[in-house]
Design a protein around this motif. Sequence first.
Motif, PDB file in Angstrom:
ATOM      1  N   MET A  55      12.218  10.801   6.206  1.00 22.34           N
ATOM      2  CA  MET A  55      11.132  10.315   5.369  1.00 22.34           C
ATOM      3  C   MET A  55      10.929   8.838   5.660  1.00 22.34           C
ATOM      4  SD  MET A  55      11.034  10.115   1.247  1.00 22.34           S
ATOM      5  CE  MET A  55       9.725   9.239   0.455  1.00 22.34           C
ATOM      6  N   SER A  56       9.706   8.456   5.852  1.00 26.47           N
ATOM      7  CA  SER A  56       9.411   7.045   6.027  1.00 26.47           C
ATOM      8  C   SER A  56       8.191   6.694   5.182  1.00 26.47           C
ATOM      9  CB  SER A  56       9.156   6.718   7.499  1.00 26.47           C
ATOM     10  OG  SER A  56       8.034   7.435   7.961  1.00 26.47           O
ATOM     11  N   LEU A  57       8.191   5.482   4.724  1.00 25.85           N
ATOM     12  CA  LEU A  57       7.102   5.004   3.882  1.00 25.85           C
ATOM     13  C   LEU A  57       6.024   4.351   4.732  1.00 25.85           C
ATOM     14  CD1 LEU A  57       9.111   3.331   0.986  1.00 25.85           C
ATOM     15  CD2 LEU A  57       8.028   5.548   0.978  1.00 25.85           C
ATOM     16  N   THR A  58       4.856   4.216   4.142  1.00 32.77           N
ATOM     17  CA  THR A  58       3.766   3.477   4.762  1.00 32.77           C
ATOM     18  C   THR A  58       3.523   2.218   3.947  1.00 32.77           C
ATOM     19  OG1 THR A  58       2.076   4.597   3.461  1.00 32.77           O
ATOM     20  CG2 THR A  58       2.708   5.619   5.567  1.00 32.77           C
ATOM     21  N   LEU A  59       2.693   1.355   4.480  1.00 32.10           N
ATOM     22  CA  LEU A  59       2.389   0.105   3.781  1.00 32.10           C
ATOM     23  C   LEU A  59       1.697   0.379   2.449  1.00 32.10           C
ATOM     24  CD1 LEU A  59       2.832  -2.861   4.167  1.00 32.10           C
ATOM     25  CD2 LEU A  59       0.626  -3.031   5.282  1.00 32.10           C
ATOM     26  N   SER A  60       0.884   1.427   2.396  1.00 34.95           N
ATOM     27  CA  SER A  60       0.222   1.757   1.121  1.00 34.95           C
ATOM     28  C   SER A  60       1.243   2.229   0.088  1.00 34.95           C
ATOM     29  CB  SER A  60      -0.859   2.814   1.335  1.00 34.95           C
ATOM     30  OG  SER A  60      -0.296   4.023   1.789  1.00 34.95           O
ATOM     31  N   ASN A  61       2.318   2.940   0.531  1.00 35.62           N
ATOM     32  CA  ASN A  61       3.385   3.335  -0.394  1.00 35.62           C
ATOM     33  C   ASN A  61       4.062   2.109  -0.989  1.00 35.62           C
ATOM     34  OD1 ASN A  61       4.100   5.852   1.946  1.00 35.62           O
ATOM     35  ND2 ASN A  61       3.230   6.272  -0.055  1.00 35.62           N
ATOM     36  N   VAL A  62       4.324   1.118  -0.156  1.00 35.30           N
ATOM     37  CA  VAL A  62       4.980  -0.101  -0.640  1.00 35.30           C
ATOM     38  C   VAL A  62       4.079  -0.832  -1.627  1.00 35.30           C
ATOM     39  CG1 VAL A  62       5.857  -2.362   0.048  1.00 35.30           C
ATOM     40  CG2 VAL A  62       6.405  -0.353   1.414  1.00 35.30           C
ATOM     41  N   THR A  63       2.796  -0.849  -1.354  1.00 37.85           N
ATOM     42  CA  THR A  63       1.855  -1.499  -2.265  1.00 37.85           C
ATOM     43  C   THR A  63       1.837  -0.787  -3.615  1.00 37.85           C
ATOM     44  OG1 THR A  63       0.501  -2.101  -0.362  1.00 37.85           O
ATOM     45  CG2 THR A  63      -0.547  -2.245  -2.515  1.00 37.85           C
ATOM     46  N   ILE A  64       1.849   0.534  -3.590  1.00 37.25           N
ATOM     47  CA  ILE A  64       1.871   1.301  -4.842  1.00 37.25           C
ATOM     48  C   ILE A  64       3.171   1.050  -5.600  1.00 37.25           C
ATOM     49  CG2 ILE A  64       1.968   3.643  -5.783  1.00 37.25           C
ATOM     50  CD1 ILE A  64       0.053   4.455  -3.478  1.00 37.25           C
ATOM     51  N   ASP A 103       0.990  -9.831   2.136  1.00 35.13           N
ATOM     52  CA  ASP A 103       1.071  -8.893   3.257  1.00 35.13           C
ATOM     53  C   ASP A 103       2.389  -9.009   4.018  1.00 35.13           C
ATOM     54  OD1 ASP A 103      -1.401  -7.939   2.605  1.00 35.13           O
ATOM     55  OD2 ASP A 103      -2.483  -9.183   4.062  1.00 35.13           O
ATOM     56  N   GLU A 104       2.871 -10.233   4.205  1.00 37.27           N
ATOM     57  CA  GLU A 104       4.127 -10.446   4.933  1.00 37.27           C
ATOM     58  C   GLU A 104       5.312  -9.860   4.160  1.00 37.27           C
ATOM     59  OE1 GLU A 104       7.067 -14.095   6.173  1.00 37.27           O
ATOM     60  OE2 GLU A 104       4.941 -14.534   5.940  1.00 37.27           O
ATOM     61  N   GLN A 105       5.346 -10.108   2.856  1.00 39.73           N
ATOM     62  CA  GLN A 105       6.430  -9.579   2.026  1.00 39.73           C
ATOM     63  C   GLN A 105       6.392  -8.054   1.980  1.00 39.73           C
ATOM     64  OE1 GLN A 105       5.359 -11.736  -1.507  1.00 39.73           O
ATOM     65  NE2 GLN A 105       7.072 -13.182  -1.281  1.00 39.73           N
ATOM     66  N   ALA A 106       5.198  -7.486   1.918  1.00 36.53           N
ATOM     67  CA  ALA A 106       5.066  -6.031   1.901  1.00 36.53           C
ATOM     68  C   ALA A 106       5.559  -5.432   3.215  1.00 36.53           C
ATOM     69  CB  ALA A 106       3.618  -5.635   1.633  1.00 36.53           C
ATOM     70  N   ALA A 107       5.246  -6.077   4.314  1.00 42.23           N
ATOM     71  CA  ALA A 107       5.685  -5.583   5.622  1.00 42.23           C
ATOM     72  C   ALA A 107       7.209  -5.647   5.745  1.00 42.23           C
ATOM     73  CB  ALA A 107       5.013  -6.374   6.736  1.00 42.23           C
ATOM     74  N   ARG A 108       7.811  -6.756   5.281  1.00 37.92           N
ATOM     75  CA  ARG A 108       9.271  -6.874   5.320  1.00 37.92           C
ATOM     76  C   ARG A 108       9.925  -5.830   4.408  1.00 37.92           C
ATOM     77  NH1 ARG A 108      10.885 -12.681   3.896  1.00 37.92           N
ATOM     78  NH2 ARG A 108       8.838 -12.673   2.997  1.00 37.92           N
ATOM     79  N   SER A 109       9.344  -5.627   3.237  1.00 36.08           N
ATOM     80  CA  SER A 109       9.876  -4.628   2.306  1.00 36.08           C
ATOM     81  C   SER A 109       9.770  -3.230   2.902  1.00 36.08           C
ATOM     82  CB  SER A 109       9.122  -4.671   0.978  1.00 36.08           C
ATOM     83  OG  SER A 109       9.297  -5.916   0.349  1.00 36.08           O
ATOM     84  N   LEU A 110       8.661  -2.960   3.593  1.00 37.56           N
ATOM     85  CA  LEU A 110       8.482  -1.663   4.239  1.00 37.56           C
ATOM     86  C   LEU A 110       9.579  -1.425   5.273  1.00 37.56           C
ATOM     87  CD1 LEU A 110       6.852   0.905   4.877  1.00 37.56           C
ATOM     88  CD2 LEU A 110       5.505  -0.487   6.465  1.00 37.56           C
ATOM     89  N   ALA A 111       9.851  -2.422   6.087  1.00 39.55           N
ATOM     90  CA  ALA A 111      10.886  -2.290   7.113  1.00 39.55           C
ATOM     91  C   ALA A 111      12.257  -2.050   6.478  1.00 39.55           C
ATOM     92  CB  ALA A 111      10.908  -3.532   7.995  1.00 39.55           C
ATOM     93  N   LYS A 112      12.586  -2.806   5.439  1.00 39.83           N
ATOM     94  CA  LYS A 112      13.888  -2.652   4.786  1.00 39.83           C
ATOM     95  C   LYS A 112      14.019  -1.292   4.106  1.00 39.83           C
ATOM     96  CE  LYS A 112      14.873  -7.534   4.094  1.00 39.83           C
ATOM     97  NZ  LYS A 112      15.192  -8.580   3.138  1.00 39.83           N
ATOM     98  N   LEU A 113      12.973  -0.848   3.422  1.00 39.27           N
ATOM     99  CA  LEU A 113      13.023   0.450   2.756  1.00 39.27           C
ATOM    100  C   LEU A 113      13.156   1.583   3.765  1.00 39.27           C
ATOM    101  CD1 LEU A 113      10.355  -0.092  -0.038  1.00 39.27           C
ATOM    102  CD2 LEU A 113      12.796   0.288  -0.370  1.00 39.27           C
ATOM    103  N   ASN A 114      12.450   1.481   4.883  1.00 42.65           N
ATOM    104  CA  ASN A 114      12.566   2.521   5.909  1.00 42.65           C
ATOM    105  C   ASN A 114      13.959   2.530   6.531  1.00 42.65           C
ATOM    106  OD1 ASN A 114      10.103   3.814   5.677  1.00 42.65           O
ATOM    107  ND2 ASN A 114       9.072   2.364   7.012  1.00 42.65           N
ATOM    108  N   GLU A 115      14.603   1.369   6.643  1.00 40.30           N
ATOM    109  CA  GLU A 115      15.981   1.315   7.125  1.00 40.30           C
ATOM    110  C   GLU A 115      16.917   2.027   6.145  1.00 40.30           C
ATOM    111  OE1 GLU A 115      17.194  -2.709   7.839  1.00 40.30           O
ATOM    112  OE2 GLU A 115      15.650  -3.041   9.356  1.00 40.30           O
ATOM    113  N   ILE A 116      16.682   1.827   4.856  1.00 40.28           N
ATOM    114  CA  ILE A 116      17.510   2.476   3.831  1.00 40.28           C
ATOM    115  C   ILE A 116      17.329   3.985   3.900  1.00 40.28           C
ATOM    116  CG2 ILE A 116      17.806   2.786   1.337  1.00 40.28           C
ATOM    117  CD1 ILE A 116      17.101  -0.241   1.078  1.00 40.28           C
TER     118      ILE A 116
END
Length: 100
Positions: free
Chosen positions: A1-10, A21-34
Amino acid sequence: MSLTLSNVTILANLAQLELNDEQAARSLAKLNEIFALVEQMQSVDTTGIVPLNHPIAAMQPDLCLRLRDDIVTESNHREDYQKPAPVNQDGLYLVPKVLD
């Protein structure tokens, strides 16, 4: 399972966080690593493995936690606590409806 940027925004919106946008992108990368780590952990066959009371027990069994017997040590004071309540029924506090 991987998230998208829209998932992180929600998720950020639900958590009432303001992310640029930068924080959302970093959060997306970290969440996908988890999520990748969780998927990797779920792929391990654990049949026949006895659960531990504490992780230290795997390395040093003599230091594992001793569990105490589950016995009641306090008396039940529910009736005393409910006496000052304006309204209660069947052991529950009744309160006015707040949301419609």
